[in-house]
Scaffold this motif. Structure first.
Motif, short mmCIF file in Angstrom:
data_model
loop_
_atom_site.label_atom_id
_atom_site.label_comp_id
_atom_site.label_asym_id
_atom_site.label_seq_id
_atom_site.Cartn_x
_atom_site.Cartn_y
_atom_site.Cartn_z
N GLU A 38 0.85 -1.18 0.00
CA GLU A 38 0.00 0.00 0.00
C GLU A 38 0.89 1.24 0.00
O GLU A 38 1.98 1.23 0.56
CB GLU A 38 -0.90 0.02 1.24
N ASP A 39 0.42 2.29 -0.65
CA ASP A 39 1.19 3.53 -0.69
C ASP A 39 1.13 4.20 0.67
O ASP A 39 0.06 4.62 1.14
CB ASP A 39 0.62 4.47 -1.76
N MET A 40 2.30 4.29 1.31
CA MET A 40 2.41 4.91 2.62
C MET A 40 3.70 5.71 2.71
O MET A 40 4.65 5.47 1.95
CB MET A 40 2.43 3.86 3.74
N GLU A 55 -2.07 6.52 2.21
CA GLU A 55 -2.84 7.35 1.28
C GLU A 55 -4.33 7.03 1.29
O GLU A 55 -5.13 7.84 0.83
CB GLU A 55 -2.28 7.20 -0.14
N ARG A 57 -6.29 4.41 -0.08
CA ARG A 57 -7.07 3.92 -1.23
C ARG A 57 -8.12 2.88 -0.86
O ARG A 57 -9.20 2.89 -1.47
CB ARG A 57 -6.11 3.36 -2.28
N GLN A 60 -11.05 4.88 0.24
CA GLN A 60 -11.46 5.90 -0.72
C GLN A 60 -11.98 5.28 -2.01
O GLN A 60 -13.04 5.67 -2.51
CB GLN A 60 -10.28 6.83 -1.02
N ALA A 182 -6.83 11.73 4.52
CA ALA A 182 -5.59 11.05 4.19
C ALA A 182 -4.76 11.88 3.22
O ALA A 182 -3.53 11.93 3.31
CB ALA A 182 -5.90 9.68 3.58
N GLU A 183 -5.42 12.54 2.30
CA GLU A 183 -4.71 13.38 1.32
C GLU A 183 -3.95 14.50 2.01
O GLU A 183 -2.78 14.77 1.71
CB GLU A 183 -5.70 13.95 0.32
N CYS A 186 -0.95 13.13 4.07
CA CYS A 186 0.21 12.79 3.23
C CYS A 186 0.92 14.04 2.75
O CYS A 186 2.15 14.08 2.70
CB CYS A 186 -0.25 11.94 2.04
N ARG A 190 4.87 14.76 3.60
CA ARG A 190 5.91 14.92 2.58
C ARG A 190 6.82 16.12 2.86
O ARG A 190 7.93 16.18 2.33
CB ARG A 190 5.26 15.08 1.21
N GLN A 199 6.26 2.07 0.04
CA GLN A 199 5.37 1.33 -0.84
C GLN A 199 5.85 -0.10 -1.01
O GLN A 199 7.04 -0.38 -0.98
CB GLN A 199 5.30 1.97 -2.24
#
Length: 280
Positions: A38-40, A55, A57, A60, A182-183, A186, A190, A199
């Motif tokens: 998962e994208d983290m 993120e 998903r 979402q 979550a958006e 993140c 960053r 990821q």
């Protein structure tokens, strides 16, 4: 729109979001988190703590409840690992946490959006015991979170929980706010200087054997893998991962399916690293 207006807009329309805290350094957690695929983002969160910012998903794109996803991820990150994993989650109706530690049953608590307690009080005591929190001061603060308080909404309750965890060493980088999407989380993460992606399967070039030496020179993915019980723990992870994956597929739950798959991969890697030797 001003910063204050933006914050007011977020508070008026809370969006599902989550954070994962592990009681270990990012270098130890990242290889395990990668297996979730998962994208983290991962970053230090105080001495001996890491924070994972997903993120989002699964909830979402797939519409799966955020609490179910995060509970599965926390379990997968902690089963057979030498650290506990704490999932903090929230959506438009509720907020709460789930603590996973080893092979023990996860413990959690939740509040309705207006801050009304909706959990079992004893869960807070179990939570404190598993994290080694102060049995007097910290437990008293946790008990306060289980009592009605018209001035506290669900996000305030999570901030209170984080305040207790600060005494256990948790120090989240600035900018995180329970209740943010979550958006937005993140985007905030960053900007931190020590943040990096976690990821699944997306290793950067040079992140293999040439960079860290040969397999024989490396200590393995987890400290316990080289110990006499490494194979036993790895087999236990595989035994737990098979039914969990099947249950997740049956329920069409991406979070639990990912958790089961992580356990299977985790156990398989442990078997690959664990030396073949008799138990003492």
């Amino acid at each position: 729109m001003s910063t204050e207006q933006s914050r007011s807009a977020r508070e008026a329309q809370p969006a599902p979001g989550a954070l994962l805290l592990c009681r270990a350094e990012p270098d130890a957690v990242a290889p395990v988190a990668r297996l979730l695929r998962e994208d983290m983002l991962i970053a230090p969160a105080g001495e001996g703590w890491s924070v994972l910012v997903p993120e989002g998903r699964p909830w979402q794109d797939g519409g799966e409840p955020v609490d179910r996803v995060l509970s599965g991820w926390a379990l997968a990150l902690a089963v057979g690992a030498p650290w506990p994993a704490l999932a903090l989650w929230w959506d438009t109706e509720r907020a709460g946490f789930s603590l996973a530690s080893g092979f023990r049953r996860p413990v959690g608590y939740e509040w309705l959006a207006n801050g009304t307690p909706a959990g079992v009080d004893e869960a807070m005591h179990t939570f404190a015991g598993r994290l080694g929190l102060d049995p007097v001061l910290d437990v008293q603060s946790l008990d306060d979170l289980t009592r009605p308080d018209p001035a506290s909404d669900a996000r305030s309750r999570l901030r209170g929980l984080l305040a207790v965890l600060q005494r256990a060493g948790v120090d989240l980088p600035g900018g995180l706010a329970p209740g943010d999407s979550a958006e937005l989380l993140c985007a905030t993460a960053r900007a931190w200087p020590h943040t990096r992606p976690a990821q699944g399967g997306n290793r950067s070039e040079g992140d293999g054997a040439d960079r860290h030496g040969t397999q024989e020179d490396r200590p393995g993915p987890w400290p316990w893998a080289a110990g006499p019980w490494g194979r036993v723990l790895s087999l236990a992870q595989i035994a737990a991962g098979l039914p969990l994956t099947a249950w997740g597929v049956h329920r069409r739950s991406g979070g639990w399916t990912a958790a089961g798959a992580l356990l299977l991969a985790h156990g398989a890697l442990g078997l690959a690293w664990a030396p073949v030797r008799p138990l003492d």
